[in-house]
Design a protein around this motif. Structure first.
Motif, PDB file in Angstrom:
ATOM      1  N   ASP A  72      85.990  36.622  41.683  1.00  0.00           N
ATOM      2  CA  ASP A  72      84.757  35.807  41.005  1.00  0.00           C
ATOM      3  C   ASP A  72      83.410  36.214  42.009  1.00  0.00           C
ATOM      4  O   ASP A  72      82.451  36.249  41.315  1.00  0.00           O
ATOM      5  CB  ASP A  72      85.105  34.248  40.758  1.00  0.00           C
ATOM      6  CG  ASP A  72      86.217  34.253  39.866  1.00  0.00           C
ATOM      7  OD1 ASP A  72      86.393  35.060  38.932  1.00  0.00           O
ATOM      8  OD2 ASP A  72      86.770  33.203  40.085  1.00  0.00           O
TER       9      ASP A  72
ATOM     10  N   ARG B 154      82.019  39.634  41.632  1.00  0.00           N
ATOM     11  CA  ARG B 154      81.347  39.582  40.257  1.00  0.00           C
ATOM     12  C   ARG B 154      80.047  38.891  40.063  1.00  0.00           C
ATOM     13  O   ARG B 154      79.119  39.402  39.584  1.00  0.00           O
ATOM     14  CB  ARG B 154      82.331  39.227  39.233  1.00  0.00           C
ATOM     15  CG  ARG B 154      81.940  39.436  37.801  1.00  0.00           C
ATOM     16  CD  ARG B 154      83.063  39.312  36.928  1.00  0.00           C
ATOM     17  NE  ARG B 154      82.553  38.871  35.563  1.00  0.00           N
ATOM     18  CZ  ARG B 154      83.277  38.385  34.584  1.00  0.00           C
ATOM     19  NH1 ARG B 154      84.321  38.056  34.715  1.00  0.00           N
ATOM     20  NH2 ARG B 154      82.733  38.192  33.378  1.00  0.00           N
TER      21      ARG B 154
ATOM     22  N   GLU C   2      76.506  40.386  39.188  1.00  0.00           N
ATOM     23  CA  GLU C   2      75.688  39.846  38.266  1.00  0.00           C
ATOM     24  C   GLU C   2      74.196  39.326  38.627  1.00  0.00           C
ATOM     25  O   GLU C   2      73.346  39.430  37.902  1.00  0.00           O
ATOM     26  CB  GLU C   2      76.555  38.658  37.348  1.00  0.00           C
ATOM     27  CG  GLU C   2      77.457  39.033  36.536  1.00  0.00           C
ATOM     28  CD  GLU C   2      76.760  39.848  35.259  1.00  0.00           C
ATOM     29  OE1 GLU C   2      76.013  38.989  34.402  1.00  0.00           O
ATOM     30  OE2 GLU C   2      77.262  40.906  35.028  1.00  0.00           O
TER      31      GLU C   2
ATOM     32  N   ARG D  75      72.307  42.458  38.954  1.00  0.00           N
ATOM     33  CA  ARG D  75      72.094  43.020  37.468  1.00  0.00           C
ATOM     34  C   ARG D  75      70.777  42.255  36.924  1.00  0.00           C
ATOM     35  O   ARG D  75      70.028  42.797  36.314  1.00  0.00           O
ATOM     36  CB  ARG D  75      73.264  42.904  36.765  1.00  0.00           C
ATOM     37  CG  ARG D  75      73.027  43.035  35.396  1.00  0.00           C
ATOM     38  CD  ARG D  75      74.420  43.070  34.394  1.00  0.00           C
ATOM     39  NE  ARG D  75      74.210  42.996  32.756  1.00  0.00           N
ATOM     40  CZ  ARG D  75      74.749  42.296  32.214  1.00  0.00           C
ATOM     41  NH1 ARG D  75      75.684  41.377  32.632  1.00  0.00           N
ATOM     42  NH2 ARG D  75      74.434  42.490  30.937  1.00  0.00           N
TER      43      ARG D  75
ATOM     44  N   LEU E  67      86.694  48.536  40.794  1.00  0.00           N
ATOM     45  CA  LEU E  67      86.398  48.847  39.339  1.00  0.00           C
ATOM     46  C   LEU E  67      85.044  48.427  38.835  1.00  0.00           C
ATOM     47  O   LEU E  67      84.101  48.929  38.308  1.00  0.00           O
ATOM     48  CB  LEU E  67      87.568  48.491  38.352  1.00  0.00           C
ATOM     49  CG  LEU E  67      88.585  49.452  38.413  1.00  0.00           C
ATOM     50  CD1 LEU E  67      89.895  48.508  37.777  1.00  0.00           C
ATOM     51  CD2 LEU E  67      88.624  50.596  37.691  1.00  0.00           C
ATOM     52  N   LEU E  68      84.762  47.120  39.127  1.00  0.00           N
ATOM     53  CA  LEU E  68      83.479  46.608  38.820  1.00  0.00           C
ATOM     54  C   LEU E  68      82.463  47.174  39.400  1.00  0.00           C
ATOM     55  O   LEU E  68      81.423  47.464  38.650  1.00  0.00           O
ATOM     56  CB  LEU E  68      83.554  44.710  39.315  1.00  0.00           C
ATOM     57  CG  LEU E  68      84.472  44.367  38.411  1.00  0.00           C
ATOM     58  CD1 LEU E  68      84.541  42.770  39.230  1.00  0.00           C
ATOM     59  CD2 LEU E  68      83.977  43.711  37.010  1.00  0.00           C
TER      60      LEU E  68
ATOM     61  N   ASP F 111      81.745  50.388  37.812  1.00  0.00           N
ATOM     62  CA  ASP F 111      81.116  50.425  36.308  1.00  0.00           C
ATOM     63  C   ASP F 111      79.580  49.717  36.363  1.00  0.00           C
ATOM     64  O   ASP F 111      78.982  50.419  35.636  1.00  0.00           O
ATOM     65  CB  ASP F 111      81.868  49.455  35.579  1.00  0.00           C
ATOM     66  CG  ASP F 111      81.627  49.718  34.192  1.00  0.00           C
ATOM     67  OD1 ASP F 111      81.557  50.962  33.544  1.00  0.00           O
ATOM     68  OD2 ASP F 111      81.592  49.004  33.237  1.00  0.00           O
ATOM     69  N   TYR F 112      79.203  48.925  37.308  1.00  0.00           N
ATOM     70  CA  TYR F 112      78.137  48.383  37.462  1.00  0.00           C
ATOM     71  C   TYR F 112      76.907  49.408  38.028  1.00  0.00           C
ATOM     72  O   TYR F 112      75.866  49.456  37.769  1.00  0.00           O
ATOM     73  CB  TYR F 112      77.880  47.416  38.431  1.00  0.00           C
ATOM     74  CG  TYR F 112      78.300  45.944  37.856  1.00  0.00           C
ATOM     75  CD1 TYR F 112      79.734  45.499  37.295  1.00  0.00           C
ATOM     76  CD2 TYR F 112      77.241  44.916  37.629  1.00  0.00           C
ATOM     77  CE1 TYR F 112      79.909  44.265  36.707  1.00  0.00           C
ATOM     78  CE2 TYR F 112      77.293  43.725  36.827  1.00  0.00           C
ATOM     79  CZ  TYR F 112      78.833  43.389  36.708  1.00  0.00           C
ATOM     80  OH  TYR F 112      78.825  42.354  36.158  1.00  0.00           O
TER      81      TYR F 112
ATOM     82  N   ARG G  25      77.729  52.899  37.470  1.00  0.00           N
ATOM     83  CA  ARG G  25      77.612  53.751  36.310  1.00  0.00           C
ATOM     84  C   ARG G  25      76.479  53.282  35.363  1.00  0.00           C
ATOM     85  O   ARG G  25      75.879  54.214  34.799  1.00  0.00           O
ATOM     86  CB  ARG G  25      79.043  53.803  35.668  1.00  0.00           C
ATOM     87  CG  ARG G  25      78.919  54.888  34.599  1.00  0.00           C
ATOM     88  CD  ARG G  25      80.263  54.874  33.804  1.00  0.00           C
ATOM     89  NE  ARG G  25      80.513  53.618  33.336  1.00  0.00           N
ATOM     90  CZ  ARG G  25      79.902  53.461  31.902  1.00  0.00           C
ATOM     91  NH1 ARG G  25      79.180  54.268  31.187  1.00  0.00           N
ATOM     92  NH2 ARG G  25      80.094  52.312  31.396  1.00  0.00           N
ATOM     93  N   ARG G  26      76.529  51.884  35.237  1.00  0.00           N
ATOM     94  CA  ARG G  26      75.530  51.450  34.240  1.00  0.00           C
ATOM     95  C   ARG G  26      73.871  51.381  34.937  1.00  0.00           C
ATOM     96  O   ARG G  26      73.187  50.980  34.218  1.00  0.00           O
ATOM     97  CB  ARG G  26      75.930  50.111  33.692  1.00  0.00           C
ATOM     98  CG  ARG G  26      77.194  50.163  32.776  1.00  0.00           C
ATOM     99  CD  ARG G  26      77.528  49.022  32.170  1.00  0.00           C
ATOM    100  NE  ARG G  26      76.610  48.787  31.046  1.00  0.00           N
ATOM    101  CZ  ARG G  26      77.108  48.637  29.491  1.00  0.00           C
ATOM    102  NH1 ARG G  26      78.379  48.956  29.245  1.00  0.00           N
ATOM    103  NH2 ARG G  26      76.229  48.598  28.701  1.00  0.00           N
TER     104      ARG G  26
ATOM    105  N   PHE H 258      72.923  49.309  37.089  1.00  0.00           N
ATOM    106  CA  PHE H 258      72.755  47.957  37.792  1.00  0.00           C
ATOM    107  C   PHE H 258      72.637  47.853  38.955  1.00  0.00           C
ATOM    108  O   PHE H 258      71.793  47.054  39.749  1.00  0.00           O
ATOM    109  CB  PHE H 258      73.777  46.913  37.244  1.00  0.00           C
ATOM    110  CG  PHE H 258      73.908  46.920  35.619  1.00  0.00           C
ATOM    111  CD1 PHE H 258      73.204  47.007  34.713  1.00  0.00           C
ATOM    112  CD2 PHE H 258      75.230  46.409  35.176  1.00  0.00           C
ATOM    113  CE1 PHE H 258      73.360  46.997  33.531  1.00  0.00           C
ATOM    114  CE2 PHE H 258      75.445  46.541  33.793  1.00  0.00           C
ATOM    115  CZ  PHE H 258      74.510  46.570  32.791  1.00  0.00           C
TER     116      PHE H 258
END
Lengths: 329, 329
Positions: free
Chosen positions: B102, B105, B109, B112, B162-163, B166-167, B169-170, B172
């Motif tokens: 958590d 993440r 966030e 982001r 993984l998070l 992906d963050y 790749r996007r 962020f």
């Protein structure tokens, strides 16, 4: 035993529910266990199934209060099918995270709380996807090929796999992850999955409509029919968890087929008029996602565990036409 | 540029902070960027560093309000070192999930949200672990060997990877995952990491105390010195994100050493009296975790990117003694 299907208003969930009601049992630990209750959980209500065993719970799957209504001490089997599809999870990151990650975790937490209170350890079948793979891949993907998702959907599914594996290792649930090939031919309408066309280029022509294939005709796809997917879900629930060994994830058998081959099969099975309704306008947004999915697979482990793929794509089309009540052209 | 170190009161965090303050810059995009602020975030306050650039934020890392204090539009580099260690995450599942998953993440966030507001894309170095591997492994682990964690700590780290991917790749964040070998020799006290003994069997004898090795003497370990770890963290921050290619994860170079070899090195470097303080009582709880970690690695990719391991374990012990102000026996 009670059974829960999340995503129970969806196409696979409903077909699975109908099959389970017809069968009346699931084989658990070598003995048939009667299905005394079947709960369908989804954000929308499914059409009525007209069976006293069926109970419907509607609500947000990431809400523990909703899950508490759907899972209780009688729940012995959970099919977790609810998901935000690939195209939608890429377009709306927060929605994908909430449904594909938070809801999966909330489901597992609900099971864990019941395990700690009642000692039960429900079997949980979790559907994952070929989208967990990506990037440079070996010529043939194995069960132990490294995950490298290139979409948020794939990342969220990969995280769900890790959670289910750890919750299983700790004994909170008895989890099984089935990586489903792309399902084709899906009935119904196009959806926001990047792979939606893999059904659309068959279904729409058979319904008298045009359909576009947004990827190159020779793009390899890895496909499983709806009948094959339902059979795999049941098999995944019935086999002994110990048979998975140290990996709770399994790549399911499928057919490696290109759109060109799919349309050729449509031509053979249903005639030129059907096949000629397919157009071939490439769309980068779809190609960027679908192009990262592998197409050649070693599924020896799944085959040894009794899972089966489809015989041929011609047979898949014929089965779809039969289920949809469509006559041959 | 402001730099954030989570876990800033920990041993690695503090050593990294001291090095960064001494250097004064990080090389970003080929140019030295002055470190105008350094924030240390942790649940407890670090000892005072007596530098006007340093700011301390204490609080729960999974709390967005705490993170909002620690990250702002000036933050260009984040070292996310905060973690609940392996033994503790296995003993307290909820604590491990909250901090290792958590909090990671919530950190992403927060970045982001700032990206969406200000367009910034901080570099984020995330430390992962050999514990993401487990089960049947190839003779030599590669960067693309499949993850198969056999502990909750390993699962949580794999999810964090993984998070971050992906963050990244996007767009962020600009993330980099470094899978750290076990750090040895750590100064200070034993902790709840399953690998705590890998420092204890050197550190305690050198402090005149007995220490137990809870695993078989021939258990292969994969080790990196504190100096090597700090250098790797800096290197991980400074290299161009594009150099990672399609995988944001990197196995760092280390030394493959057994406890028997470690104690033999201690004997060579510091004498028999030191080495004879080690006892060899095996403990299943530790062996079950440590025994799943691989020990032979191909780190060619990291070496090509300029990361370095230690020269020898004798040198590692000598460096520890030098840093700790311990004379030769």
């Amino acid at each position: 035993m009670h059974v829960l299907i999340t995503g129970g208003a969806g196409f696979l969930g409903l077909q699975l529910a109908r099959l389970l009601l017809k069968r009346g049992t699931l084989e658990i630990d070598g003995k048939p266990a009667a299905i005394s209750g079947l709960t369908l959980l989804d954000v929308i209500a499914p059409p009525p199934l007209d069976d006293a065993r069926v109970r419907v719970v509607t609500g947000d799957l990431s809400d523990p209060a909703v899950l508490a209504q759907a899972i209780d001490a009688r729940t012995g089997a959970v099919f977790h099918l609810a998901a935000v599809v690939s195209g939608q999870a890429e377009a709306d990151f927060d929605l994908g995270m909430r449904v594909n990650l938070d809801a999966a975790r909330a489901l597992l937490e609900t099971c864990r709380a019941l395990h700690q209170r009642h000692g039960q350890r429900p079997r949980v079948v979790f559907t994952s996807s070929v989208a967990v793979y990506g990037g440079a891949l070996p010529a043939v993907v194995q069960d132990d090929t490294a995950l490298n998702p290139q979409s948020s959907y794939g990342a969220q599914k990969a995280i769900g796999e890790l959670l289910l594996s750890d919750y299983s290792r700790r004994g909170f649930v008895d989890g099984r992850v089935l990586r489903l090939p792309t399902i084709s031919v899906r009935p119904g309408k196009p959806n926001a999955a990047a792979s939606s066309f893999a059904s659309g280029i068959l279904r729409e022509p058979l319904a008298g409509e045009a359909a576009n294939c947004p990827v190159a005709p020779d793009t390899p796809l890895w496909l499983l029919s709806p009948r094959g997917a339902i059979a795999a879900l049941v098999r995944g629930m019935e086999i002994d968890g110990a048979a998975f060994g140290e990996r709770r994830t399994l790549n399911l058998p499928g057919l490696s087929v290109t759109p060109a081959q799919m349309v050729a099969a449509l031509r053979r099975v249903a005639g030129d008029a059907m096949a000629d309704r397919v157009t071939w306008q490439r769309e980068a947004r779809i190609e960027n996602i679908v192009g990262t999915w592998p197409a050649a697979w070693n599924t020896a482990r799944a085959l040894a565990l009794g899972f089966q793929g489809d015989e041929s794509f011609d047979a898949v089309i014929r089965a779809y036409m039969e289920d949809a009540g469509i006559g041959k052209a």
